[in-house]
Scaffold this motif. Structure first.
Motif, PDB file in Angstrom:
ATOM      1  N   HIS A 105      19.606 -29.767 -20.385  1.00 10.51           N
ATOM      2  CA  HIS A 105      18.953 -29.097 -21.242  1.00 10.51           C
ATOM      3  C   HIS A 105      18.523 -27.729 -20.792  1.00 10.51           C
ATOM      4  CE1 HIS A 105      17.301 -29.253 -25.786  1.00 10.51           C
ATOM      5  NE2 HIS A 105      18.119 -28.177 -25.493  1.00 10.51           N
ATOM      6  N   ALA A 106      19.612 -26.848 -20.635  1.00  9.77           N
ATOM      7  CA  ALA A 106      19.216 -25.575 -20.070  1.00  9.77           C
ATOM      8  C   ALA A 106      18.580 -24.557 -20.750  1.00  9.77           C
ATOM      9  CB  ALA A 106      20.490 -24.853 -19.506  1.00  9.77           C
ATOM     10  N   VAL A 107      17.935 -23.727 -20.140  1.00 10.03           N
ATOM     11  CA  VAL A 107      17.121 -22.704 -20.615  1.00 10.03           C
ATOM     12  C   VAL A 107      17.504 -21.260 -20.048  1.00 10.03           C
ATOM     13  CG1 VAL A 107      14.766 -21.453 -21.008  1.00 10.03           C
ATOM     14  CG2 VAL A 107      14.998 -24.111 -21.141  1.00 10.03           C
ATOM     15  N   GLU A 108      17.858 -20.290 -21.065  1.00  9.39           N
ATOM     16  CA  GLU A 108      18.382 -19.064 -20.726  1.00  9.39           C
ATOM     17  C   GLU A 108      17.387 -18.080 -20.688  1.00  9.39           C
ATOM     18  OE1 GLU A 108      22.455 -16.524 -21.545  1.00  9.39           O
ATOM     19  OE2 GLU A 108      21.391 -17.578 -23.240  1.00  9.39           O
ATOM     20  N   GLY A 109      17.340 -17.072 -19.898  1.00  8.45           N
ATOM     21  CA  GLY A 109      16.403 -16.008 -20.078  1.00  8.45           C
ATOM     22  C   GLY A 109      17.294 -14.636 -20.209  1.00  8.45           C
ATOM     23  N   ASP A 110      16.828 -13.785 -21.322  1.00 10.16           N
ATOM     24  CA  ASP A 110      17.611 -12.409 -21.447  1.00 10.16           C
ATOM     25  C   ASP A 110      16.559 -11.258 -21.284  1.00 10.16           C
ATOM     26  OD1 ASP A 110      20.129 -13.662 -22.492  1.00 10.16           O
ATOM     27  OD2 ASP A 110      18.809 -13.929 -24.498  1.00 10.16           O
ATOM     28  N   CYS A 111      16.924 -10.385 -20.341  1.00  9.35           N
ATOM     29  CA  CYS A 111      15.885  -9.402 -19.731  1.00  9.35           C
ATOM     30  C   CYS A 111      16.560  -8.149 -19.862  1.00  9.35           C
ATOM     31  CB  CYS A 111      15.476  -9.757 -18.386  1.00  9.35           C
ATOM     32  SG  CYS A 111      14.434 -11.588 -18.242  1.00  9.35           S
ATOM     33  N   ALA A 133      16.073 -22.229 -25.111  1.00  8.58           N
ATOM     34  CA  ALA A 133      16.608 -23.438 -24.814  1.00  8.58           C
ATOM     35  C   ALA A 133      18.063 -23.365 -25.522  1.00  8.58           C
ATOM     36  CB  ALA A 133      15.938 -24.682 -25.023  1.00  8.58           C
ATOM     37  N   ASP A 134      19.129 -23.946 -24.898  1.00  8.73           N
ATOM     38  CA  ASP A 134      20.262 -24.064 -25.409  1.00  8.73           C
ATOM     39  C   ASP A 134      19.978 -24.967 -26.737  1.00  8.73           C
ATOM     40  OD1 ASP A 134      22.908 -23.793 -26.053  1.00  8.73           O
ATOM     41  OD2 ASP A 134      23.558 -25.312 -24.425  1.00  8.73           O
ATOM     42  N   SER A 135      20.880 -24.857 -27.592  1.00  6.77           N
ATOM     43  CA  SER A 135      20.976 -25.720 -28.877  1.00  6.77           C
ATOM     44  C   SER A 135      21.084 -27.124 -28.739  1.00  6.77           C
ATOM     45  CB  SER A 135      21.761 -25.270 -30.085  1.00  6.77           C
ATOM     46  OG  SER A 135      23.061 -25.660 -29.512  1.00  6.77           O
ATOM     47  N   ALA A 285       2.170 -23.868 -27.455  1.00 10.59           N
ATOM     48  CA  ALA A 285       2.298 -24.968 -28.293  1.00 10.59           C
ATOM     49  C   ALA A 285       3.108 -25.171 -29.386  1.00 10.59           C
ATOM     50  CB  ALA A 285       0.679 -24.963 -28.987  1.00 10.59           C
ATOM     51  N   GLY A 286       4.017 -26.436 -29.418  1.00 10.44           N
ATOM     52  CA  GLY A 286       4.766 -26.504 -30.528  1.00 10.44           C
ATOM     53  C   GLY A 286       6.284 -26.175 -30.050  1.00 10.44           C
ATOM     54  N   PHE A 287       6.481 -25.674 -28.762  1.00 14.34           N
ATOM     55  CA  PHE A 287       7.579 -25.194 -28.513  1.00 14.34           C
ATOM     56  C   PHE A 287       8.268 -25.998 -27.143  1.00 14.34           C
ATOM     57  CE2 PHE A 287       6.164 -21.466 -30.297  1.00 14.34           C
ATOM     58  CZ  PHE A 287       7.037 -20.821 -31.077  1.00 14.34           C
ATOM     59  N   THR A 288       9.582 -26.065 -27.120  1.00 20.07           N
ATOM     60  CA  THR A 288      10.163 -26.976 -26.025  1.00 20.07           C
ATOM     61  C   THR A 288      10.292 -26.464 -24.664  1.00 20.07           C
ATOM     62  OG1 THR A 288      12.395 -26.377 -26.450  1.00 20.07           O
ATOM     63  CG2 THR A 288      11.551 -28.123 -27.921  1.00 20.07           C
ATOM     64  N   ASN A 289       9.981 -25.046 -24.322  1.00 17.43           N
ATOM     65  CA  ASN A 289      10.157 -24.222 -23.021  1.00 17.43           C
ATOM     66  C   ASN A 289       9.115 -23.235 -23.356  1.00 17.43           C
ATOM     67  OD1 ASN A 289      12.192 -23.044 -25.023  1.00 17.43           O
ATOM     68  ND2 ASN A 289      11.650 -21.504 -23.367  1.00 17.43           N
ATOM     69  N   HIS A 290       8.674 -22.925 -21.985  1.00 17.87           N
ATOM     70  CA  HIS A 290       7.677 -21.800 -21.987  1.00 17.87           C
ATOM     71  C   HIS A 290       8.572 -20.461 -21.967  1.00 17.87           C
ATOM     72  CE1 HIS A 290       4.040 -23.572 -20.857  1.00 17.87           C
ATOM     73  NE2 HIS A 290       4.546 -24.483 -20.251  1.00 17.87           N
ATOM     74  N   GLY A 348      29.454  -8.688 -16.025  1.00 20.00           N
ATOM     75  CA  GLY A 348      29.903  -9.147 -14.597  1.00 20.00           C
ATOM     76  C   GLY A 348      30.189 -10.750 -14.758  1.00 20.00           C
ATOM     77  N   LYS A 349      30.399 -11.107 -13.926  1.00 22.03           N
ATOM     78  CA  LYS A 349      30.953 -12.508 -13.545  1.00 22.03           C
ATOM     79  C   LYS A 349      29.690 -13.748 -13.892  1.00 22.03           C
ATOM     80  CE  LYS A 349      29.867 -12.474  -8.474  1.00 22.03           C
ATOM     81  NZ  LYS A 349      30.182 -12.763  -7.028  1.00 22.03           N
ATOM     82  N   ILE A 350      30.087 -14.560 -14.182  1.00 24.75           N
ATOM     83  CA  ILE A 350      29.171 -15.768 -14.489  1.00 24.75           C
ATOM     84  C   ILE A 350      29.029 -16.722 -13.394  1.00 24.75           C
ATOM     85  CG2 ILE A 350      28.657 -17.731 -15.911  1.00 24.75           C
ATOM     86  CD1 ILE A 350      30.330 -16.549 -18.078  1.00 24.75           C
ATOM     87  N   ARG A 351      27.635 -16.716 -12.761  1.00 29.13           N
ATOM     88  CA  ARG A 351      27.486 -17.584 -11.685  1.00 29.13           C
ATOM     89  C   ARG A 351      27.283 -18.813 -11.654  1.00 29.13           C
ATOM     90  NH1 ARG A 351      26.218 -12.252 -11.454  1.00 29.13           N
ATOM     91  NH2 ARG A 351      26.081 -11.148  -9.444  1.00 29.13           N
ATOM     92  N   HIS A 352      26.940 -19.328 -12.790  1.00 33.07           N
ATOM     93  CA  HIS A 352      26.633 -20.711 -12.943  1.00 33.07           C
ATOM     94  C   HIS A 352      27.434 -21.250 -14.176  1.00 33.07           C
ATOM     95  CE1 HIS A 352      23.569 -20.609  -9.960  1.00 33.07           C
ATOM     96  NE2 HIS A 352      23.224 -19.470 -10.629  1.00 33.07           N
ATOM     97  N   PHE A 353      27.046 -20.937 -15.520  1.00 31.16           N
ATOM     98  CA  PHE A 353      27.699 -21.495 -16.693  1.00 31.16           C
ATOM     99  C   PHE A 353      27.037 -20.601 -17.790  1.00 31.16           C
ATOM    100  CE2 PHE A 353      24.039 -24.455 -15.757  1.00 31.16           C
ATOM    101  CZ  PHE A 353      23.483 -24.239 -17.057  1.00 31.16           C
ATOM    102  N   ASP A 354      27.904 -20.496 -18.821  1.00 29.44           N
ATOM    103  CA  ASP A 354      27.545 -19.601 -20.028  1.00 29.44           C
ATOM    104  C   ASP A 354      26.839 -20.636 -21.183  1.00 29.44           C
ATOM    105  OD1 ASP A 354      27.395 -17.368 -21.645  1.00 29.44           O
ATOM    106  OD2 ASP A 354      29.492 -17.721 -22.476  1.00 29.44           O
ATOM    107  N   ILE A 355      25.994 -20.174 -21.709  1.00 27.90           N
ATOM    108  CA  ILE A 355      25.260 -20.670 -22.757  1.00 27.90           C
ATOM    109  C   ILE A 355      25.596 -19.853 -24.143  1.00 27.90           C
ATOM    110  CG2 ILE A 355      22.943 -21.151 -23.928  1.00 27.90           C
ATOM    111  CD1 ILE A 355      21.856 -21.844 -21.210  1.00 27.90           C
TER     112      ILE A 355
END
Length: 355
Positions: A105-111, A133-135, A285-290, A348-355
């Motif tokens: 259950h990966a978590v993605e960050g957009d910056c 977090a991914d769905s 509080a109430g969320f699955t990820n920080h 650019g290239k995806i280094r790990h995997f796409d969410i």
């Protein structure tokens, strides 16, 4: 007469105008300069995060360079990050941190990050991030039996963390540990009922034995002695009951001298009246990820207004959209048979995997 002839000949000489230098080609998202800027940006983001886990670069979505003068550029980056297994408190270098797998259950960050490059030196002016977090539906497609992230204030999660910390403190001969925050939790219902939690802890000025007499007097160690750590706990509730706890303390870490205490990763000081019995930041509080964070401006940077970065980002994106539209028009021009267009400079290239 000679003077007149010379003047006529001079007028007839070709006039050579200075040709302006061509602007440098735009950076591609996988160019070494782009990757160097992204590395500085990711280190800055992790260094100013107070909760959860370190994030690693997954993809450079876009980059734009705005020249400011000789050897002085403003750089705008759009980054996709992925959560690693290293807590933000961990001294483990990011390069040695494992990115959490998709099935975990990966978590993605957009910056969005604004940097300045002066005489080859990069510095971050401002950053704006959010994470999610991914769905659960996506996880179920590849791993139907994998447990999903649970809310960090779920009753079973809180019970497991409390039981695990009490169990550890009852057996240790070292300092009594207090809960700092819950990092993440998952609940599995089949084939057995299992609660899996991860949480950050801090050593106090009491031994575990002293805490039995007056736990309320046990406070986190002062700054010059601080010792933080991280625990994992697995509580099996069905078919049998079992509790497993493992805690790793990191020892006292000496922060960089220019890092204020309130900016040090993982350390959040409690305000009067704030409920921290669950070890949760109010925003968690109430969320699955920080959440990775909303915005951060470098207080020592010359340009650090959050509204300014947003205006600049919007301007950069509109220019990028125009460039994409112009490129699309050029692509309509007939090409010879066998022509292979070059890859687009971004994303650019995806280094790990796409969410």
């Amino acid at each position: 007469m000679k003077a007149l002839v010379a003047l006529i000949l001079l007028v007839q000489l070709p006039i050579h105008k200075a040709v302006p230098a061509a602007p440098p080609a735009p950076l591609g998202c996988d160019d070494p300069e782009s990757e160097a800027a992204a590395e500085v940006a990711v280190n800055y983001i992790n260094g100013h995060s107070h909760h959860g886990y370190k994030f690693a670069l997954n993809r450079i979505e876009d980059i734009r360079v705005v020249p400011q003068g000789p050897n002085n550029d403003i750089i705008f980056l759009e980054l996709d990050l992925l959560e690693t297994k290293c807590p933000i408190l961990s001294p483990t270098p990011l390069a040695n941190c494992t990115v959490r797998s998709f099935a975990d259950h990966a978590v993605e960050g957009d910056c969005d990050v604004k940097l300045q490059k002066v005489d080859g030196t990069l510095s971050v002016l401002a950053s704006k991030c959010h994470s999610h977090a991914d769905s659960g539906e996506d996880i179920r497609k590849v791993c139907p039996d994998c447990p999903l992230l649970a809310s960090m204030n779920n009753t079973e999660v809180l019970e497991t963390v409390s039981a695990a910390l009490n169990d550890y403190n009852s057996k240790t001969t070292e300092s009594y540990l207090r809960l700092l925050e819950i990092g993440r939790a998952k609940i599995q219902y089949q084939p057995g009922h299992v609660v899996i939690t991860e949480f950050a802890v801090g050593a106090t000025n009491c031994s575990a034995e002293e805490a039995k007499a007056n736990v309320g007097a046990c406070q986190l160690l002062p700054e010059d002695q601080s010792n933080f750590g991280f625990c994992t706990a697995v509580m099996v509730k069905r078919p049998s009951q079992e509790l497993q706890v493992d805690c790793q303390m990191y020892g006292h870490q000496v922060p960089a001298p220019d890092t204020p205490l309130l900016c040090r990763p993982g350390v959040t000081y409690i305000h009067p009246g704030q409920d921290t019995s669950a070890g949760l930041a109010p925003s968690a509080a109430g969320f699955t990820n920080h959440n990775l964070g909303l915005a951060h401006n470098n207080p020592v940077a010359s340009e650090s207004s959050s509204s300014e970065i947003l205006r600049s980002m919007l301007s950069a994106k509109s220019v990028t959209k125009r460039a994409v539209a112009e490129a699309a028009q050029r692509d309509k021009v007939p090409r010879p048979v066998g022509f292979v267009p070059p890859p687009p400079p971004c994303p650019g290239k995806i280094r790990h995997f796409d969410i």
